[in-house]
Design an enzyme around this catalytic site. Structure first.
Site, PDB file in Angstrom:
ATOM      1  N   GLU A 148       0.875  -0.991  -0.370  1.00 36.07           N
ATOM      2  CA  GLU A 148      -0.208  -0.127   0.452  1.00 36.07           C
ATOM      3  C   GLU A 148       0.935   1.263  -0.300  1.00 36.07           C
ATOM      4  O   GLU A 148       0.369   2.162  -0.133  1.00 36.07           O
ATOM      5  CB  GLU A 148      -0.793  -0.071   1.463  1.00 36.07           C
ATOM      6  CG  GLU A 148      -1.765  -0.969   1.285  1.00 36.07           C
ATOM      7  CD  GLU A 148      -3.053  -0.761   0.337  1.00 36.07           C
ATOM      8  OE1 GLU A 148      -3.262   0.164  -0.131  1.00 36.07           O
ATOM      9  OE2 GLU A 148      -3.164  -1.977  -0.428  1.00 36.07           O
ATOM     10  N   SER A 184     -36.710 -44.558  32.263  1.00 31.76           N
ATOM     11  CA  SER A 184     -36.063 -44.830  33.915  1.00 31.76           C
ATOM     12  C   SER A 184     -35.550 -43.215  34.431  1.00 31.76           C
ATOM     13  O   SER A 184     -35.685 -43.292  35.707  1.00 31.76           O
ATOM     14  CB  SER A 184     -35.408 -45.455  33.764  1.00 31.76           C
ATOM     15  OG  SER A 184     -36.260 -46.633  33.511  1.00 31.76           O
TER      16      SER A 184
END
Length: 586
Positions: free
Chosen positions: A102, A478
């Site tokens: 850049e 159960s």
């Protein structure tokens, strides 16, 4: 003759000197006029320019982050994914990659690279095209924070004046830190910290040189050079950044050669969390949105849950191990997908590499079950290639469970799953795996406080977001009996109360429809203390117990625990766990 010859020459030199002096004067006047015009324009625009003092305390939209009780990140949510880093937390290779891509003169210019601008003006004047922008990192920061992206000369001038003001107030390191935390890098990632997590699932400090260059190439065009959406173009851009780094002396030739030959390993991260707890995180996200609306995603909220990361990891591992084992007991179903490659495929061809990687990325990412493409067989061993782990081998020991036949045997180009397992001798090997078709859930609560310490809603959140721990309603069987025995204790019975465990016929059509009313063992044990009946889960004792307590009394007592009374059957089947409840409710 010599004097005559010399006079015209001297006159010519004088004329040339006079012309040069005039041109120099005109050039100087032009430069002064340009400088004066520049400052005049600055004075004209300055009243309307935004103040740059806010950059000193730049407020970013920080996403919602959800943690376990012991501070481990579970998940983050937000329109903008961010992981802000201080300058000293930024790896040098990443900084250099961004500068190479850049603004390689960033630490030299005053915020505006006049050389770059003049080049851009020259290209515009000679070609009529805006081929070069000439924007520095400081100018990009000014644009991202204060201006729009419209391509006009007026915006460019504002950008220049703002950049010069920014350089007066902030150091180069502060400018670069804010830029690298602010810049958009695709896939909702803002800043290099978030990009490292989104594309590579790791903190920025752990990025390789090739990965740093890939991220550094994104600011120019995040959509065009996105390694997920456009891996081929992203590779070209990454290699350009690496070449610039070599030209600028940031890396040497050996580093360049190693990085430029590295494959594209980017893969969209799942939840940006350090732990698999996405089902719980989603519940908390929904709660935060209900409380705070959209501000929940941008206000930087940190939510501390009751989960224990150690218990959550154990619960997730236990459920997945159980589901994988159950699924494997039912046999190997064959490859998950087929890429279309065969014995004639040149796996070193770059186009082939891009093709199979793209096909693997389209398949769901599941922690613990990496995707791999089959390269071929080496005797009884299977050679495979993965996205992140490179080439691996599944030995005969890792294939044994599958009992491969001609119908399900993996072939070249097939896509399979693997899992890392430890043998009885303590060796780590790869084992052939598959995504299980069966599902399950897991919940663990603190018995004193009721806090959720661990919760898993299914095999993998990203395969399906249905949370079976809270949304699935099943008959507990159960597991419901302790609630019934609690009702018995509350109604005057004791653990020593004796109840006969013997055959009996009940005038209850609903109970008869639920299945045989007998014990699991098929035997009858006669007079039995209540505590023994509970320990051994005796069905007939439980039914007689419910009759003695009374169905209505039992439902009243059990609903006091917070279970919906309307979902508790008003018949004797309640004793066998026929109520429909979620695991969390139970």
């Amino acid at each position: 003759m010599s004097q005559a010859d010399g006079s015209p020459k001297r006159r010519s030199r004088r004329i040339i000197l006079i012309c040069l002096s005039i041109l120099t004067a005109l050039g100087l006047i032009g430069v002064l006029a340009a400088i004066g015009g520049f400052y005049a324009l600055g004075a004209y625009y300055k009243p309307d320019l935004p103040t740059v003092s806010g950059l000193e305390d730049l407020e970013l939209q920080v996403p919602l982050r959800i943690y376990t009780a012991d501070g481990v990140l579970m998940r983050e949510y937000g329109a903008e994914r961010r992981a802000p880093l201080d300058y000293d937390q930024l790896p040098q290779s990443l900084i250099e990659a961004v500068l190479a891509a850049e603004d390689d003169r960033f630490f030299e210019h005053p915020g505006v690279d006049w050389q770059g601008l003049l080049r851009a003006v020259w290209v515009l004047a000679t070609t009529g095209e805006k081929a070069q922008g000439g924007s520095t990192i400081t100018m990009q920061l000014a644009r991202n924070c204060f201006l729009t992206s419209e391509r006009t000369y007026e915006r460019k001038l504002r950008e220049i004046y703002l950049a010069l003001e920014i350089e007066k107030q902030l150091s180069k390191e502060e400018i670069l830190e804010r830029y690298l935390n602010k810049i958009f890098l695709g896939n909702r990632a803002y800043g290099v910290g978030a990009a490292a997590e989104v594309y590579y699932g790791k903190p920025a400090a752990e990025l390789t040189l090739a990965q740093s260059a890939m991220i550094a190439g994104l600011p120019k065009a995040p959509s065009s050079y996105n390694p997920i959406a456009n891996p081929e173009r992203a590779l070209i851009r990454r290699n350009y950044v690496l070449r610039r780094m070599r030209e600028l002396g940031y890396i040497n030739s050996s580093q360049f050669d190693a990085a430029i030959s590295a494959p594209v390993t980017a893969e969209l991260a799942r939840g940006l969390g350090e732990i698999d707890a996405d089902y719980v995180a989603e519940m908390l996200r929904a709660d935060m949105v209900e409380r705070y609306g959209d501000q929940a995603y941008t206000g930087g909220f940190h939510v501390r849950s009751t989960l224990d990361s150690r218990l959550q990891r154990a619960a997730d591992r236990a459920l997945k191990t159980a589901l994988l084992a159950y699924d494997q007991r039912h046999g190997y179903r064959g490859p998950e997908a087929r890429t279309g490659f065969d014995e004639q495929t040149d796996w070193s061809d770059p186009d082939v590499a891009l093709a199979w990687r793209e096909q693997l990325r389209d398949l769901p990412t599941i922690r613990g079950l990496p995707k791999a493409v089959v390269l071929g067989w080496d005797g009884d061993a299977l050679n495979v290639r993965t996205l992140e782990l490179g080439d691996q081998q599944i030995t005969a020991e890792g294939l044994e469970w599958a009992e491969l036949t001609a119908g399900n045997r993996p072939q070249i180009g097939d896509v399979i799953r693997m899992e890392s397992v430890t043998t009885d001798e303590g060796h780590k090997i790869w084992r052939l795996a598959q995504i299980p078709q069966v599902q399950g859930a897991f919940v663990a609560l603190d018995p004193v406080t009721g806090e959720v310490k661990a919760m898993v809603g299914g095999f993998d959140y990203f395969l399906g977001k249905f949370n079976r721990a809270v949304q699935a309603q099943r008959q507990p069987g159960s597991a419901f009996k302790p609630l019934l025995y609690s009702a018995a204790l509350a109604n005057g019975m004791t653990p020593a109360t004796v109840i006969n465990d013997a055959p009996v016929v009940f005038d209850d059509p609903v109970l008869n429809d639920t299945g045989p009313t007998e014990n699991y063992t098929g035997r009858f044990y006669g007079p039995t203390r209540m505590r023994e009946a509970l320990v051994n889960s005796r069905n007939l004792v439980s039914i007689r117990l419910l009759r003695q307590v009374g169905i209505d009394a039992a439902r009243d007592h059990i609903s006091a625990f917070g279970l919906p009374k309307e979902r508790l059957p008003r018949d004797l089947s309640l004793a066998l766990g026929s109520a429909v409840l979620s695991p969390l409710e139970l």
